[in-house]
Design a protein around this motif. Sequence first.
Motif, PDB file in Angstrom:
ATOM      1  N   PRO A  94       0.810  -1.227   0.000  1.00 27.29           N
ATOM      2  CA  PRO A  94       0.000   0.000   0.000  1.00 27.29           C
ATOM      3  C   PRO A  94       0.839   1.272   0.000  1.00 27.29           C
ATOM      4  CG  PRO A  94      -0.083  -1.064   2.144  1.00 27.29           C
ATOM      5  CD  PRO A  94       0.599  -2.015   1.214  1.00 27.29           C
ATOM      6  N   VAL A  95       2.014   1.222   0.622  1.00 29.27           N
ATOM      7  CA  VAL A  95       2.888   2.400   0.612  1.00 29.27           C
ATOM      8  C   VAL A  95       3.342   2.697  -0.810  1.00 29.27           C
ATOM      9  CG1 VAL A  95       5.101   3.326   1.392  1.00 29.27           C
ATOM     10  CG2 VAL A  95       3.661   2.056   2.984  1.00 29.27           C
ATOM     11  N   LEU A  96       3.833   1.677  -1.496  1.00 32.50           N
ATOM     12  CA  LEU A  96       4.252   1.865  -2.877  1.00 32.50           C
ATOM     13  C   LEU A  96       3.061   2.168  -3.784  1.00 32.50           C
ATOM     14  CD1 LEU A  96       6.904  -1.005  -3.160  1.00 32.50           C
ATOM     15  CD2 LEU A  96       7.339   1.451  -3.016  1.00 32.50           C
ATOM     16  N   GLY A  97       1.905   1.555  -3.487  1.00 28.13           N
ATOM     17  CA  GLY A  97       0.698   1.847  -4.256  1.00 28.13           C
ATOM     18  C   GLY A  97       0.302   3.304  -4.147  1.00 28.13           C
ATOM     19  N   ARG A  98       0.399   3.873  -2.946  1.00 25.18           N
ATOM     20  CA  ARG A  98       0.094   5.292  -2.787  1.00 25.18           C
ATOM     21  C   ARG A  98       1.095   6.147  -3.562  1.00 25.18           C
ATOM     22  NH1 ARG A  98      -1.529   8.087   2.927  1.00 25.18           N
ATOM     23  NH2 ARG A  98      -3.053   6.394   2.743  1.00 25.18           N
ATOM     24  N   LEU A  99       2.370   5.755  -3.545  1.00 22.31           N
ATOM     25  CA  LEU A  99       3.378   6.491  -4.313  1.00 22.31           C
ATOM     26  C   LEU A  99       3.093   6.425  -5.806  1.00 22.31           C
ATOM     27  CD1 LEU A  99       6.657   5.494  -2.401  1.00 22.31           C
ATOM     28  CD2 LEU A  99       5.473   7.696  -2.366  1.00 22.31           C
ATOM     29  N   PRO A 107       6.098   4.271 -13.719  1.00 25.02           N
ATOM     30  CA  PRO A 107       7.512   3.974 -13.983  1.00 25.02           C
ATOM     31  C   PRO A 107       8.457   4.453 -12.888  1.00 25.02           C
ATOM     32  CG  PRO A 107       6.439   4.823 -15.960  1.00 25.02           C
ATOM     33  CD  PRO A 107       5.477   5.009 -14.834  1.00 25.02           C
ATOM     34  N   ARG A 108       8.182   5.596 -12.288  1.00 24.64           N
ATOM     35  CA  ARG A 108       9.090   6.159 -11.284  1.00 24.64           C
ATOM     36  C   ARG A 108       9.105   5.365  -9.987  1.00 24.64           C
ATOM     37  NH1 ARG A 108       7.699  12.464 -10.951  1.00 24.64           N
ATOM     38  NH2 ARG A 108       9.424  12.364  -9.435  1.00 24.64           N
ATOM     39  N   VAL A 109       8.131   4.493  -9.811  1.00 23.16           N
ATOM     40  CA  VAL A 109       8.052   3.693  -8.581  1.00 23.16           C
ATOM     41  C   VAL A 109       8.301   2.208  -8.852  1.00 23.16           C
ATOM     42  CG1 VAL A 109       6.570   3.017  -6.648  1.00 23.16           C
ATOM     43  CG2 VAL A 109       6.457   5.351  -7.557  1.00 23.16           C
ATOM     44  N   GLN A 110       7.657   1.671  -9.883  1.00 22.98           N
ATOM     45  CA  GLN A 110       7.660   0.223 -10.101  1.00 22.98           C
ATOM     46  C   GLN A 110       9.051  -0.350 -10.398  1.00 22.98           C
ATOM     47  OE1 GLN A 110       4.856  -1.153  -9.302  1.00 22.98           O
ATOM     48  NE2 GLN A 110       3.157  -0.758 -10.692  1.00 22.98           N
ATOM     49  N   PRO A 125       7.337  -4.524  -6.114  1.00 22.57           N
ATOM     50  CA  PRO A 125       6.535  -3.488  -6.780  1.00 22.57           C
ATOM     51  C   PRO A 125       5.051  -3.853  -6.825  1.00 22.57           C
ATOM     52  CG  PRO A 125       7.740  -4.784  -8.401  1.00 22.57           C
ATOM     53  CD  PRO A 125       8.244  -5.220  -7.056  1.00 22.57           C
ATOM     54  N   PRO A 126       4.157  -2.861  -6.695  1.00 23.40           N
ATOM     55  CA  PRO A 126       2.709  -3.135  -6.715  1.00 23.40           C
ATOM     56  C   PRO A 126       2.183  -3.294  -8.140  1.00 23.40           C
ATOM     57  CG  PRO A 126       3.068  -0.807  -6.378  1.00 23.40           C
ATOM     58  CD  PRO A 126       4.448  -1.450  -6.399  1.00 23.40           C
ATOM     59  N   LEU A 127       2.738  -4.253  -8.858  1.00 18.92           N
ATOM     60  CA  LEU A 127       2.344  -4.467 -10.252  1.00 18.92           C
ATOM     61  C   LEU A 127       0.890  -4.909 -10.377  1.00 18.92           C
ATOM     62  CD1 LEU A 127       5.557  -6.342 -11.441  1.00 18.92           C
ATOM     63  CD2 LEU A 127       4.874  -4.032 -12.108  1.00 18.92           C
ATOM     64  N   GLU A 128       0.432  -5.687  -9.404  1.00 20.56           N
ATOM     65  CA  GLU A 128      -0.928  -6.210  -9.456  1.00 20.56           C
ATOM     66  C   GLU A 128      -1.946  -5.076  -9.376  1.00 20.56           C
ATOM     67  OE1 GLU A 128      -3.474  -9.718  -7.159  1.00 20.56           O
ATOM     68  OE2 GLU A 128      -1.385  -9.297  -6.608  1.00 20.56           O
ATOM     69  N   GLY A 129      -1.783  -4.200  -8.375  1.00 23.99           N
ATOM     70  CA  GLY A 129      -2.677  -3.050  -8.274  1.00 23.99           C
ATOM     71  C   GLY A 129      -2.528  -2.112  -9.447  1.00 23.99           C
ATOM     72  N   THR A 139      -4.979   2.510  -7.150  1.00 26.42           N
ATOM     73  CA  THR A 139      -3.822   1.613  -7.022  1.00 26.42           C
ATOM     74  C   THR A 139      -3.604   1.225  -5.572  1.00 26.42           C
ATOM     75  OG1 THR A 139      -2.787   2.756  -8.899  1.00 26.42           O
ATOM     76  CG2 THR A 139      -1.386   1.302  -7.596  1.00 26.42           C
ATOM     77  N   GLU A 140      -3.740   2.191  -4.688  1.00 30.37           N
ATOM     78  CA  GLU A 140      -3.569   1.904  -3.262  1.00 30.37           C
ATOM     79  C   GLU A 140      -4.612   0.914  -2.772  1.00 30.37           C
ATOM     80  OE1 GLU A 140      -3.955   4.165   1.054  1.00 30.37           O
ATOM     81  OE2 GLU A 140      -3.792   5.361  -0.769  1.00 30.37           O
ATOM     82  N   ALA A 141      -5.872   1.069  -3.211  1.00 24.90           N
ATOM     83  CA  ALA A 141      -6.939   0.176  -2.767  1.00 24.90           C
ATOM     84  C   ALA A 141      -6.666  -1.253  -3.206  1.00 24.90           C
ATOM     85  CB  ALA A 141      -8.288   0.653  -3.305  1.00 24.90           C
ATOM     86  N   PHE A 142      -6.292  -1.433  -4.477  1.00 25.78           N
ATOM     87  CA  PHE A 142      -5.973  -2.780  -4.949  1.00 25.78           C
ATOM     88  C   PHE A 142      -4.711  -3.311  -4.261  1.00 25.78           C
ATOM     89  CE2 PHE A 142      -8.713  -1.914  -8.727  1.00 25.78           C
ATOM     90  CZ  PHE A 142      -9.526  -3.027  -8.596  1.00 25.78           C
ATOM     91  N   SER A 143      -3.785  -2.429  -3.940  1.00 29.35           N
ATOM     92  CA  SER A 143      -2.578  -2.859  -3.228  1.00 29.35           C
ATOM     93  C   SER A 143      -2.907  -3.306  -1.813  1.00 29.35           C
ATOM     94  CB  SER A 143      -1.546  -1.726  -3.202  1.00 29.35           C
ATOM     95  OG  SER A 143      -1.109  -1.405  -4.508  1.00 29.35           O
ATOM     96  N   TRP A 144      -3.909  -2.656  -1.199  1.00 31.32           N
ATOM     97  CA  TRP A 144      -4.341  -3.114   0.118  1.00 31.32           C
ATOM     98  C   TRP A 144      -4.917  -4.525   0.047  1.00 31.32           C
ATOM     99  CZ3 TRP A 144      -2.891  -1.913   4.657  1.00 31.32           C
ATOM    100  CH2 TRP A 144      -2.544  -0.604   4.997  1.00 31.32           C
ATOM    101  N   LEU A 145      -5.592  -4.848  -1.055  1.00 29.03           N
ATOM    102  CA  LEU A 145      -6.101  -6.208  -1.220  1.00 29.03           C
ATOM    103  C   LEU A 145      -4.932  -7.200  -1.250  1.00 29.03           C
ATOM    104  CD1 LEU A 145      -8.731  -7.877  -1.766  1.00 29.03           C
ATOM    105  CD2 LEU A 145      -8.145  -7.723  -4.183  1.00 29.03           C
ATOM    106  N   VAL A 146      -3.902  -6.865  -2.030  1.00 30.24           N
ATOM    107  CA  VAL A 146      -2.701  -7.699  -2.061  1.00 30.24           C
ATOM    108  C   VAL A 146      -2.089  -7.800  -0.671  1.00 30.24           C
ATOM    109  CG1 VAL A 146      -0.400  -7.940  -3.058  1.00 30.24           C
ATOM    110  CG2 VAL A 146      -2.265  -7.060  -4.467  1.00 30.24           C
TER     111      VAL A 146
END
Length: 422
Positions: free
Chosen positions: A68-73, A80-83, A120-124, A336-343
Amino acid sequence: MAGGLAGYAEVVRARYAARLLAGTLVGRLPCATAAITIVLFTRAEGGTYSLAGVLAAVYGVANAVGQPVLGRLVDLHGQPRVQLPAALGAALGMAVFAWTGLEPLWAACAAVVAAGLLTPPLEGGLRALWPSVLKREDQVHTAYAMDAVAQELMFTVGPLLVTLCVSVWSERAALLVINAVGVLGALSVVVAPPSRAWRSAPREAHWLGALRSRALLALLGACVFIGVALGSITVASVPYADAHGGDAVYGWLLAALGLGALVGGTVYGARSWPGSARRRLEVIVGLLAVCYLPLMLRPGAVAMVALTALAGVFLAPAIACSFVLVDRYAPRGTVTEAFSWLVTMFGVGQALGTGLTGPVVEAGGTLWGFVVPGVAGFAALLVLVATRRVMAVPDVRAVAVAASENDLNRAVEPRFSSGDRA
């Protein structure tokens, strides 16, 4: 079925869809196989079942924190700048773990934490991209189902790739190869035009982010227990495999779990389902819990592989239903953050499951290890039943703002056709 398969083909033919899906799946291989690679490597280095479970749990917890931290970023700064930097950092962490081994233990733990934290939050990110790539509501629904099915293909093939690497080279080589391949997958995604062009909708400044939706919190609570079940099977299968043929049997058990989910998800996604997605999720999770119970029989290897496949049949449908509900409940600018929270919640559950089941197996044997997934499955169902009112009436703020981000046509319910079909 034919109509559903045609829908899958239509999604795959959309420009960039196949590339993004394939790149995301390959990029997620290190995360998807982390439990088995860590467990096998720890055992090869002389570690105990408990230590293997703890290290896998440490990775899972770190991953749960990082997603979720990376998803928020990603929502704030783009993909690209995060993943890509995250993928490189995660691979470096696993490389350090592979070369240092278990001594000193603190260094092994630190390397595993870094690898999990930087996954990396690729899924979200993929689910955030689907509306811009596919445009139509029915295609996005199909993409969610296809996404869940494709994940299970990865969970089927992933363990077999790990055991192949172990057989041909070593447990250390498996760690290095899988993570190198993962970086290539992430690179394929972030250089694609949709990923480079994507920007999140403006968001309301709030420290809770996506978690200010109570309905989303209720859904995530159920997902924790589904994760516990998956994590417990990963560890409980090790002593079973040791008594019935070794690492090859272990790989087949985990592959069968993914294969069952692959079949179930394909059938589920091949048609539109009338009625409430929330109610349907209750039914699916109940069936998932029931299918975990036969694992306690612990028959011979062939029959156990079949039972493990049965245990996975309702997993992909549960995930696909969860995607629809996450999309519905996510506040504006937090997709992205919401889907990352699911992960994350699946990761937290898997970490709890792996960490709990190691000591359970050592204290009570393999039988009690397979009791854990059944208990966890029914706990997930209990959460869904207990929070029906919250999930049936999502936060007005969450639904109102989600429409402007997730529904290009400004529908009342984002990406939902009449009758709340998924």
